[in-house]
Design an enzyme around this catalytic site. Structure first.
Site, PDB file in Angstrom:
ATOM      1  N   SER A 177       0.859  -1.297   0.052  1.00 11.05           N
ATOM      2  CA  SER A 177      -0.096   0.052  -0.039  1.00 11.05           C
ATOM      3  C   SER A 177       0.796   1.244   0.107  1.00 11.05           C
ATOM      4  O   SER A 177       1.897   1.197   0.351  1.00 11.05           O
ATOM      5  CB  SER A 177      -0.711  -0.002   1.348  1.00 11.05           C
ATOM      6  OG  SER A 177      -1.510   1.343   1.477  1.00 11.05           O
TER       7      SER A 177
ATOM      8  N   TYR B  59      -3.047  -1.119  10.676  1.00 12.45           N
ATOM      9  CA  TYR B  59      -3.114  -1.649   9.587  1.00 12.45           C
ATOM     10  C   TYR B  59      -2.030  -1.277   8.576  1.00 12.45           C
ATOM     11  O   TYR B  59      -1.258  -2.203   7.852  1.00 12.45           O
ATOM     12  CB  TYR B  59      -4.622  -1.028   8.613  1.00 12.45           C
ATOM     13  CG  TYR B  59      -4.210  -1.287   7.245  1.00 12.45           C
ATOM     14  CD1 TYR B  59      -4.561  -2.629   6.742  1.00 12.45           C
ATOM     15  CD2 TYR B  59      -3.982  -0.342   6.359  1.00 12.45           C
ATOM     16  CE1 TYR B  59      -4.468  -2.760   5.258  1.00 12.45           C
ATOM     17  CE2 TYR B  59      -3.907  -0.452   5.038  1.00 12.45           C
ATOM     18  CZ  TYR B  59      -4.210  -1.709   4.389  1.00 12.45           C
ATOM     19  OH  TYR B  59      -3.885  -1.995   3.057  1.00 12.45           O
TER      20      TYR B  59
ATOM     21  N   LYS C 110       1.248  -3.581   6.776  1.00  4.44           N
ATOM     22  CA  LYS C 110       1.968  -3.746   5.349  1.00  4.44           C
ATOM     23  C   LYS C 110       3.307  -3.356   5.282  1.00  4.44           C
ATOM     24  O   LYS C 110       4.241  -3.976   4.778  1.00  4.44           O
ATOM     25  CB  LYS C 110       1.290  -2.609   4.717  1.00  4.44           C
ATOM     26  CG  LYS C 110      -0.136  -2.957   4.221  1.00  4.44           C
ATOM     27  CD  LYS C 110      -0.313  -4.189   3.453  1.00  4.44           C
ATOM     28  CE  LYS C 110      -1.634  -4.649   3.294  1.00  4.44           C
ATOM     29  NZ  LYS C 110      -1.889  -5.929   2.464  1.00  4.44           N
TER      30      LYS C 110
HETATM   31  C1  WQD Z   1      -9.893   9.229   0.236  1.00  6.36           C
HETATM   32  C2  WQD Z   1     -10.012  10.868   0.426  1.00  6.36           C
HETATM   33  C3  WQD Z   1     -10.388  11.396   2.818  1.00  6.36           C
HETATM   34  C4  WQD Z   1     -14.155   9.321   2.991  1.00  6.36           C
HETATM   35  C5  WQD Z   1      -7.052   4.262   1.405  1.00  6.36           C
HETATM   36  C6  WQD Z   1      -6.695   2.981   2.312  1.00  6.36           C
HETATM   37  C7  WQD Z   1      -5.249   3.035   2.415  1.00  6.36           C
HETATM   38  C8  WQD Z   1      -4.670   2.887   1.149  1.00  6.36           C
HETATM   39  C9  WQD Z   1      -4.918   3.705   0.208  1.00  6.36           C
HETATM   40  C10 WQD Z   1      -4.704   0.310   0.652  1.00  6.36           C
HETATM   41  C11 WQD Z   1      -9.272  11.242   1.683  1.00  6.36           C
HETATM   42  C12 WQD Z   1     -11.593  11.780   1.889  1.00  6.36           C
HETATM   43  C13 WQD Z   1     -13.184   9.732   2.489  1.00  6.36           C
HETATM   44  C14 WQD Z   1     -15.359  10.257   3.214  1.00  6.36           C
HETATM   45  C15 WQD Z   1     -13.824  12.047   2.739  1.00  6.36           C
HETATM   46  N1  WQD Z   1      -4.981   1.627   0.568  1.00  6.36           N
HETATM   47  N2  WQD Z   1     -12.672  11.282   2.286  1.00  6.36           N
HETATM   48  N3  WQD Z   1     -15.005  11.797   2.714  1.00  6.36           N
HETATM   49  O1  WQD Z   1      -7.399   7.302   3.028  1.00  6.36           O
HETATM   50  O2  WQD Z   1      -6.339   7.555   0.869  1.00  6.36           O
HETATM   51  O3  WQD Z   1      -6.681   5.457   1.998  1.00  6.36           O
HETATM   52  O4  WQD Z   1      -6.480   4.062   0.263  1.00  6.36           O
HETATM   53  O5  WQD Z   1      -3.863  -0.068   1.562  1.00  6.36           O
HETATM   54  O6  WQD Z   1      -4.711   2.040   3.439  1.00  6.36           O
HETATM   55  O7  WQD Z   1      -7.483   3.184   3.473  1.00  6.36           O
HETATM   56  O8  WQD Z   1      -8.638   6.378   1.281  1.00  6.36           O
HETATM   57  O9  WQD Z   1     -11.001   6.345   0.209  1.00  6.36           O
HETATM   58  O10 WQD Z   1     -10.631   6.447   2.815  1.00  6.36           O
HETATM   59  O11 WQD Z   1     -10.077   8.531   1.322  1.00  6.36           O
HETATM   60  O12 WQD Z   1     -13.709  13.254   2.451  1.00  6.36           O
HETATM   61  O13 WQD Z   1     -16.489  10.052   3.724  1.00  6.36           O
HETATM   62  O14 WQD Z   1     -11.498  10.949   0.563  1.00  6.36           O
HETATM   63  O15 WQD Z   1     -10.355  12.296   3.661  1.00  6.36           O
HETATM   64  O16 WQD Z   1      -8.760  12.600   1.428  1.00  6.36           O
HETATM   65  P1  WQD Z   1      -7.316   6.808   1.753  1.00  6.36           P
HETATM   66  P2  WQD Z   1     -10.307   7.120   1.474  1.00  6.36           P
END
Ligand code: WQD
Length: 345
Positions: free
Chosen positions: A127, A152, A156
């Site tokens: 990741s 988590y 990784k």
């Molecule tokens: C994306 C953006 C939030 C939800 C995930 C995994 C991580 C890694 C990469 C695998 C952020 C914003 C989100 C909401 C929002 N993958 N958001 N409102 O945090 O980049 O990480 O992908 O291992 O482990 O968790 O992804 O989709 O949660 O968030 O504003 O209701 O959307 O703040 O900027 P993230 P995400």
């Protein structure tokens, strides 16, 4: 003779898409999954898409005895792609021991059994979280890793270390860690996709559920970041593009084209997209306005990250083919399809 690939977590989101691509590239697929976060019926969907039903063995990789029994039964496996893991960042903060036990014991059992059975080629689901907030963007594979911000993420990082150490101690072992940026979307058939458990943590399932009327509004976590529109920036890639990268990675190992025994690749588009731009993309392809509200920052969020995928472009001959809009469209098609089915049931 077809080569047989073991796909752990093969009924899950990325695992199921990868199983489809492997079968379409002429591989035999055997899946191990404990169905903790997926359903056995996914193998039927894979059959609907490819015409071939992969073998599914349902058990937990933390059970060493069962892992050994599996390899005694399946003696013709050429390589392993390891997806099976818990993946909810928030949940991992509340249940760290479950995450360490599940994600690391399974990995150790698997590598151990592979060594005992003379299987050397291993592809690992890693990741971009391992980078934390990089100093330089886009981020390259040699960027320093930051302390993980969740158990988590730590599984990784430690997982990558366990694999690298194994390749150092046993020169026969060849491994590739694939560092995913943000996978979104679903297979164009809408037969497989992601089923988030409960309230989605990830942005795109939250957007599609809001559009479908299952959530009142989307909360945007912060608009005061140092980015052009103030919302966080990520690199969203289509899950089918991501799945295809696993096929090229596993072929690279099987055909001995790897440069080193342990290699790491970023898998992303190379484009940084803000939360507000992601919403606009969804609105464009669906014709639906998303009701949203700006709220405070989400603890642990990285301000901005996107990939430099040039090493994967050059060495794997892989690049993303789908645009953000195309990926969003498949996410929306999938959401509608699963809700329609629920209505019929
Ligand atoms: C994306 C953006 C939030 C939800 C995930 C995994 C991580 C890694 C990469 C695998 C952020 C914003 C989100 C909401 C929002 N993958 N958001 N409102 O945090 O980049 O990480 O992908 O291992 O482990 O968790 O992804 O989709 O949660 O968030 O504003 O209701 O959307 O703040 O900027 P993230 P995400």
């Amino acid at each position: 003779m077809k080569k047989k690939i073991l796909v752990t977590g093969g009924t899950g989101y990325i695992g199921s898409h990868t199983s489809v691509e492997l079968i379409e590239e002429g591989f035999d697929v055997v899946i191990i999954d404990n169905l903790y976060n997926s359903e056995a019926g996914v193998v039927d969907k894979i059959q609907n898409i490819t015409g071939v039903k992969p073998v599914l063995e349902v058990f937990d990789l933390c059970d060493k005895g069962k892992v050994d029994t599996f390899f005694n039964k399946h003696t013709d496996i050429s390589a392993v792609i390891h997806f099976a893991a818990y993946k909810a960042v928030g949940e991992s903060v509340n249940k760290p021991l479950d995450y360490y036990r599940n994600n690391l014991m399974s990995l150790v059992n698997l590598l151990d059994a592979m060594q005992h059975n003379g299987i050397h080629d291993f592809v690992f689901s890693s990741s971009c979280t391992v980078y934390g907030q990089p100093d330089k963007l886009p981020v390259t594979e040699d960027a320093p890793l930051q302390p993980a911000t969740s158990p988590y993420g730590n599984t990784k990082q430690v997982g990558e270390t366990i694999i690298r150490d194994t390749t150092v101690s046993d020169k026969n072992v060849k491994a590739i860690s694939l560092r995913y940026f943000n996978p979104i979307g679903a297979h164009p058939s809408s037969l497989i996709g992601e089923f988030p458990k409960g309230v989605p943590e990830n942005l795109v399932p939250f957007i599609t559920q809001t559009a479908y009327g299952l959530r009142d509004e989307l909360k945007i976590f912060g608009n005061d970041y140092d980015t052009p529109d103030g919302s966080c920036i990520r690199d969203y890639l289509h899950v089918v593009d991501l799945a295809k990268a696993h096929v090229v990675a596993v072929k690279r190992l099987i055909e001995g084209r790897n440069l080193k025994n342990y290699e790491v690749f970023n898998l992303g588009t190379g484009n940084g997209v803000s939360v507000l731009d992601a919403i606009k993309s969804f609105e464009r392809v669906s014709g639906i306005k998303i009701k949203y509200r700006i709220v405070g920052r989400r603890p642990g969020d990285i301000e901005k990250i996107w990939a430099d995928p040039s090493f994967a472009n050059k060495e794997l001959g892989w690049k993303t083919l789908s645009s953000l809009d195309e990926a969003m469209k498949t996410a929306w098609d999938w959401e509608k399809k699963i809700r329609e089915k629920k209505k019929d049931a």
